[in-house]
Design an enzyme around this catalytic site. Structure first.
Site, PDB file in Angstrom:
ATOM      1  N   HIS A 100      33.547  40.802  43.577  1.00 50.22           N
ATOM      2  CA  HIS A 100      34.983  40.500  43.510  1.00 50.22           C
ATOM      3  C   HIS A 100      35.594  40.430  44.892  1.00 50.22           C
ATOM      4  CE1 HIS A 100      34.477  44.893  43.203  1.00 50.22           C
ATOM      5  NE2 HIS A 100      35.643  45.022  43.817  1.00 50.22           N
ATOM      6  N   GLU A 128      32.784  50.393  43.712  1.00 55.08           N
ATOM      7  CA  GLU A 128      33.169  50.990  42.429  1.00 55.08           C
ATOM      8  C   GLU A 128      32.659  50.188  41.231  1.00 55.08           C
ATOM      9  OE1 GLU A 128      37.284  51.620  40.176  1.00 55.08           O
ATOM     10  OE2 GLU A 128      37.432  52.019  42.330  1.00 55.08           O
ATOM     11  N   HIS A 158      39.224  40.892  46.842  1.00 58.28           N
ATOM     12  CA  HIS A 158      40.606  41.375  46.778  1.00 58.28           C
ATOM     13  C   HIS A 158      41.495  40.400  47.555  1.00 58.28           C
ATOM     14  CE1 HIS A 158      39.858  45.689  45.524  1.00 58.28           C
ATOM     15  NE2 HIS A 158      38.659  45.416  46.025  1.00 58.28           N
TER      16      HIS A 158
HETATM   17  P1  AMP Z   1      36.008  48.293  44.499  1.00 56.14           P
HETATM   18  O1  AMP Z   1      34.699  48.060  43.811  1.00 56.14           O
HETATM   19  O2  AMP Z   1      36.020  49.517  45.348  1.00 56.14           O
HETATM   20  O3  AMP Z   1      36.503  47.047  45.196  1.00 56.14           O
HETATM   21  O4  AMP Z   1      37.087  48.657  43.377  1.00 56.14           O
HETATM   22  C1  AMP Z   1      37.273  47.919  42.221  1.00 56.14           C
HETATM   23  C2  AMP Z   1      38.731  47.559  42.057  1.00 56.14           C
HETATM   24  O5  AMP Z   1      38.897  47.195  40.699  1.00 56.14           O
HETATM   25  C3  AMP Z   1      39.721  48.702  42.341  1.00 56.14           C
HETATM   26  O6  AMP Z   1      40.714  48.231  43.252  1.00 56.14           O
HETATM   27  C4  AMP Z   1      40.311  49.008  40.971  1.00 56.14           C
HETATM   28  O7  AMP Z   1      41.679  49.346  41.026  1.00 56.14           O
HETATM   29  C5  AMP Z   1      40.113  47.690  40.239  1.00 56.14           C
HETATM   30  N1  AMP Z   1      40.014  47.856  38.798  1.00 56.14           N
HETATM   31  C6  AMP Z   1      39.171  48.675  38.116  1.00 56.14           C
HETATM   32  N2  AMP Z   1      39.364  48.561  36.790  1.00 56.14           N
HETATM   33  C7  AMP Z   1      40.348  47.628  36.627  1.00 56.14           C
HETATM   34  C8  AMP Z   1      41.001  47.058  35.496  1.00 56.14           C
HETATM   35  N3  AMP Z   1      40.671  47.433  34.240  1.00 56.14           N
HETATM   36  N4  AMP Z   1      41.966  46.126  35.703  1.00 56.14           N
HETATM   37  C9  AMP Z   1      42.296  45.750  36.954  1.00 56.14           C
HETATM   38  N5  AMP Z   1      41.717  46.247  38.063  1.00 56.14           N
HETATM   39  C10 AMP Z   1      40.755  47.171  37.916  1.00 56.14           C
END
Ligand code: AMP
Length: 128
Positions: free
Chosen positions: A93, A88, A95
């Site tokens: 990052h 996304e 988790h």
């Molecule tokens: P992924 O790239 O699939 O790991 O997803 C990105 C993660 O970032 C998801 O779990 C979203 O909930 C999180 N995310 C996106 N925008 C924000 C934000 N503004 N603050 C905190 N978390 C975010």
């Protein structure tokens, strides 16, 4: 264009900050799988985690280890899972997710709905 995580790091977009040093930033995921679900990111904007230089990747992992320790002190759980997946946000990052069973890490599950006050209280507990 800067990623949303770079905007968070620069304070242009608000976040629930959990930990920070000169190279790394940790903040609560806004769509958490569990209370204390945290994202750990390098301040350097690199899309794919394995494109980070070795020193930054090692530093990110050690920073995540420290944050995971704080999460475990603040949030009752068996372990803190470390997960890298998802397409996304094009900014590397990790988790960190408090878990009591392997099935707690299922990104297709409905996410927790928390109020801003609840997010802030969790971040404060983790910061200690
Ligand atoms: P992924 O790239 O699939 O790991 O997803 C990105 C993660 O970032 C998801 O779990 C979203 O909930 C999180 N995310 C996106 N925008 C924000 C934000 N503004 N603050 C905190 N978390 C975010």
């Amino acid at each position: 264009m800067a990623t949303i995580f770079t905007k968070i790091i620069n304070g242009e977009i608000p976040s629930y900050r959990v930990a920070e040093d000169d190279r790394f930033y940790a903040f609560l995921d806004i769509n958490p799988l569990a209370e204390g679900h945290t994202l750990v990111v390098p301040k350097q904007e690199v899309d794919y985690i394995f494109d980070l230089d070795g020193d930054t990747l090692a530093g990110l992992t050690l920073f995540a280890q420290q944050v995971a320790g704080k999460i475990r002190q603040a949030i009752p759980c068996k372990r803190v899972a470390m997960v890298v997946l998802g397409l996304e946000v094009p900014h590397a990052h990790i988790h960190l997710i408090p878990i009591n069973s392997e099935s707690d890490v299922d990104f297709h599950k409905p996410k927790l709905q928390l109020t801003p006050a609840e997010f802030e209280a969790i971040a404060e507990r983790i910061r200690g």
